[in-house]
Design a protein around this motif. Structure first.
Motif, mmCIF file in Angstrom:
data_model
loop_
_atom_site.group_PDB
_atom_site.id
_atom_site.type_symbol
_atom_site.label_atom_id
_atom_site.label_comp_id
_atom_site.label_asym_id
_atom_site.label_seq_id
_atom_site.Cartn_x
_atom_site.Cartn_y
_atom_site.Cartn_z
ATOM 1 N N ILE A 88 -3.207 -29.139 -37.581
ATOM 2 C CA ILE A 88 -2.750 -30.211 -38.475
ATOM 3 C C ILE A 88 -1.311 -30.006 -38.942
ATOM 4 O O ILE A 88 -0.498 -30.936 -38.907
ATOM 5 N N ARG A 89 -0.989 -28.805 -39.345
ATOM 6 C CA ARG A 89 0.335 -28.518 -39.896
ATOM 7 C C ARG A 89 1.479 -28.944 -38.973
ATOM 8 O O ARG A 89 2.422 -29.597 -39.432
ATOM 9 N N PRO A 90 1.435 -28.632 -37.672
ATOM 10 C CA PRO A 90 2.557 -29.049 -36.812
ATOM 11 C C PRO A 90 2.755 -30.565 -36.778
ATOM 12 O O PRO A 90 3.888 -31.049 -36.760
ATOM 13 N N LEU A 91 1.662 -31.294 -36.806
ATOM 14 C CA LEU A 91 1.758 -32.760 -36.785
ATOM 15 C C LEU A 91 2.342 -33.300 -38.086
ATOM 16 O O LEU A 91 3.164 -34.221 -38.075
ATOM 17 N N LEU A 92 1.936 -32.715 -39.197
ATOM 18 C CA LEU A 92 2.464 -33.171 -40.485
ATOM 19 C C LEU A 92 3.969 -32.924 -40.582
ATOM 20 O O LEU A 92 4.710 -33.782 -41.059
ATOM 21 N N PHE A 93 4.405 -31.772 -40.103
ATOM 22 C CA PHE A 93 5.836 -31.482 -40.187
ATOM 23 C C PHE A 93 6.647 -32.243 -39.138
ATOM 24 O O PHE A 93 7.848 -32.427 -39.310
ATOM 25 N N GLU A 94 5.986 -32.710 -38.111
ATOM 26 C CA GLU A 94 6.661 -33.536 -37.102
ATOM 27 C C GLU A 94 7.129 -34.865 -37.707
ATOM 28 O O GLU A 94 8.157 -35.408 -37.317
ATOM 29 N N VAL A 95 6.352 -35.387 -38.654
ATOM 30 C CA VAL A 95 6.684 -36.676 -39.281
ATOM 31 C C VAL A 95 6.955 -36.527 -40.783
ATOM 32 O O VAL A 95 6.919 -37.517 -41.507
ATOM 33 N N TYR A 96 7.242 -35.321 -41.211
ATOM 34 C CA TYR A 96 7.442 -35.046 -42.641
ATOM 35 C C TYR A 96 8.477 -35.978 -43.258
ATOM 36 O O TYR A 96 8.297 -36.467 -44.371
ATOM 37 N N HIS A 97 9.548 -36.260 -42.545
ATOM 38 C CA HIS A 97 10.622 -37.112 -43.062
ATOM 39 C C HIS A 97 10.199 -38.570 -43.225
ATOM 40 O O HIS A 97 10.868 -39.339 -43.898
ATOM 41 N N LEU A 98 9.080 -38.946 -42.624
ATOM 42 C CA LEU A 98 8.596 -40.324 -42.702
ATOM 43 C C LEU A 98 7.488 -40.498 -43.744
ATOM 44 O O LEU A 98 7.046 -41.619 -43.990
ATOM 45 N N LEU A 99 7.053 -39.414 -44.339
ATOM 46 C CA LEU A 99 5.896 -39.460 -45.233
ATOM 47 C C LEU A 99 6.271 -39.915 -46.634
ATOM 48 O O LEU A 99 7.408 -39.764 -47.076
ATOM 49 N N SER A 100 5.266 -40.438 -47.328
ATOM 50 C CA SER A 100 5.459 -40.829 -48.724
ATOM 51 C C SER A 100 5.682 -39.576 -49.568
ATOM 52 O O SER A 100 5.321 -38.459 -49.174
ATOM 53 N N GLU A 101 6.257 -39.771 -50.717
ATOM 54 C CA GLU A 101 6.541 -38.648 -51.617
ATOM 55 C C GLU A 101 5.245 -37.952 -52.040
ATOM 56 O O GLU A 101 5.195 -36.722 -52.120
ATOM 57 N N ASP A 102 4.183 -38.723 -52.286
ATOM 58 C CA ASP A 102 2.903 -38.131 -52.693
ATOM 59 C C ASP A 102 2.355 -37.209 -51.608
ATOM 60 O O ASP A 102 1.872 -36.110 -51.897
ATOM 61 N N MET A 103 2.425 -37.663 -50.366
ATOM 62 C CA MET A 103 1.906 -36.859 -49.273
ATOM 63 C C MET A 103 2.762 -35.602 -49.069
ATOM 64 O O MET A 103 2.229 -34.513 -48.857
ATOM 65 N N ALA A 104 4.060 -35.750 -49.154
ATOM 66 C CA ALA A 104 4.958 -34.598 -49.001
ATOM 67 C C ALA A 104 4.697 -33.563 -50.098
ATOM 68 O O ALA A 104 4.721 -32.351 -49.833
ATOM 69 N N LYS A 105 4.424 -34.012 -51.312
ATOM 70 C CA LYS A 105 4.137 -33.082 -52.414
ATOM 71 C C LYS A 105 2.877 -32.274 -52.123
ATOM 72 O O LYS A 105 2.830 -31.068 -52.390
ATOM 73 N N GLU A 106 1.862 -32.930 -51.585
ATOM 74 C CA GLU A 106 0.607 -32.228 -51.273
ATOM 75 C C GLU A 106 0.822 -31.207 -50.153
ATOM 76 O O GLU A 106 0.297 -30.092 -50.212
ATOM 77 N N ILE A 107 1.592 -31.576 -49.160
ATOM 78 C CA ILE A 107 1.895 -30.640 -48.070
ATOM 79 C C ILE A 107 2.669 -29.445 -48.620
ATOM 80 O O ILE A 107 2.357 -28.293 -48.299
ATOM 81 N N ASP A 108 3.654 -29.724 -49.452
ATOM 82 C CA ASP A 108 4.434 -28.644 -50.052
ATOM 83 C C ASP A 108 3.553 -27.728 -50.903
ATOM 84 O O ASP A 108 3.726 -26.507 -50.903
ATOM 85 N N PHE A 109 2.601 -28.316 -51.609
ATOM 86 C CA PHE A 109 1.703 -27.517 -52.438
ATOM 87 C C PHE A 109 0.876 -26.569 -51.569
ATOM 88 O O PHE A 109 0.736 -25.384 -51.886
ATOM 89 N N ILE A 110 0.336 -27.092 -50.468
ATOM 90 C CA ILE A 110 -0.440 -26.250 -49.552
ATOM 91 C C ILE A 110 0.440 -25.126 -49.002
ATOM 92 O O ILE A 110 0.030 -23.960 -48.945
ATOM 93 N N GLU A 111 1.643 -25.467 -48.601
ATOM 94 C CA GLU A 111 2.564 -24.458 -48.074
ATOM 95 C C GLU A 111 2.882 -23.396 -49.116
ATOM 96 O O GLU A 111 2.954 -22.208 -48.794
ATOM 97 N N ASP A 112 3.058 -23.817 -50.356
ATOM 98 C CA ASP A 112 3.318 -22.859 -51.432
ATOM 99 C C ASP A 112 2.124 -21.923 -51.633
ATOM 100 O O ASP A 112 2.295 -20.717 -51.843
ATOM 101 N N MET A 113 0.927 -22.468 -51.558
ATOM 102 C CA MET A 113 -0.284 -21.643 -51.695
ATOM 103 C C MET A 113 -0.362 -20.622 -50.563
ATOM 104 O O MET A 113 -0.649 -19.442 -50.801
ATOM 105 N N PHE A 114 -0.098 -21.064 -49.339
ATOM 106 C CA PHE A 114 -0.122 -20.149 -48.196
ATOM 107 C C PHE A 114 0.938 -19.060 -48.349
ATOM 108 O O PHE A 114 0.699 -17.902 -48.037
ATOM 109 N N GLU A 115 2.100 -19.436 -48.827
ATOM 110 C CA GLU A 115 3.180 -18.469 -49.016
ATOM 111 C C GLU A 115 2.789 -17.431 -50.069
ATOM 112 O O GLU A 115 3.012 -16.230 -49.878
#
Length: 159
Positions: A88-115
């Motif tokens: 899933i992650r590669p696909l989300l980052f493939e279109v990250y620049h096209l995503l809504s702000e809400d969706m980008a925030k959730e992705i960033d949150f997951i990435e922060d948790m993983f980090e």
């Protein structure tokens, strides 16, 4: 000299007519350029939207095929980190620049948790719960975008 005075109104008429034509052409050219720019922006927007929705289709498909969400011992949903990162992650980052702000925030949150998990080398139950919640929210946002797309198509086709 009298011939020059007789020709002066005609000469002024030609000059004024030329200036009017020049200014009208400039206005027309600017409108044409503006329209072309707007058309190009719309074309780029629709290409981006098409790419985004193709990726969303793939995400929903992979979500089901690879069990991105599992169940823990308490029958609570839990994000399968390995499958998420792999599929899933590669696909989300493939279109990250096209995503809504809400969706980008959730992705960033997951990435922060993983980090944080990587840095501390510990998997916190709450981090996993929050990551799972964020992933489920991403899925809901994707489904809402599909619903919005279908609604707009229905309105467009009924016109």
């Amino acid at each position: 000299m009298s011939e020059l005075i007789k020709a002066l109104p005609s000469l002024l008429g030609v000059i004024v007519g030329g200036l009017i034509t020049f200014f009208i052409q400039q206005i027309t050219i600017r409108k044409q350029q503006s329209w072309e720019k707007e058309k190009l922006n719309l074309d780029n927007f629709y290409k981006g939207e098409a790419t985004k929705f193709k990726t969303f289709n793939k995400i929903l498909q992979l979500h089901v095929e690879h069990s991105i969400i599992g169940v823990d011992i308490n029958d609570e949903p839990v994000l399968n980190k390995t499958n998420y990162i792999e599929h899933i992650r590669p696909l989300l980052f493939e279109v990250y620049h096209l995503l809504s702000e809400d969706m980008a925030k959730e992705i960033d949150f997951i990435e922060d948790m993983f980090e944080m998990q990587t840095i501390t080398s510990a998997i916190d139950e709450f981090d996993t719960e929050f990551s799972t919640h964020s992933y489920l929210k991403i899925l809901n946002l994707i489904r809402k975008e599909f619903k919005s797309l279908r609604t707009s198509k229905k309105k467009f086709l009924s016109i």
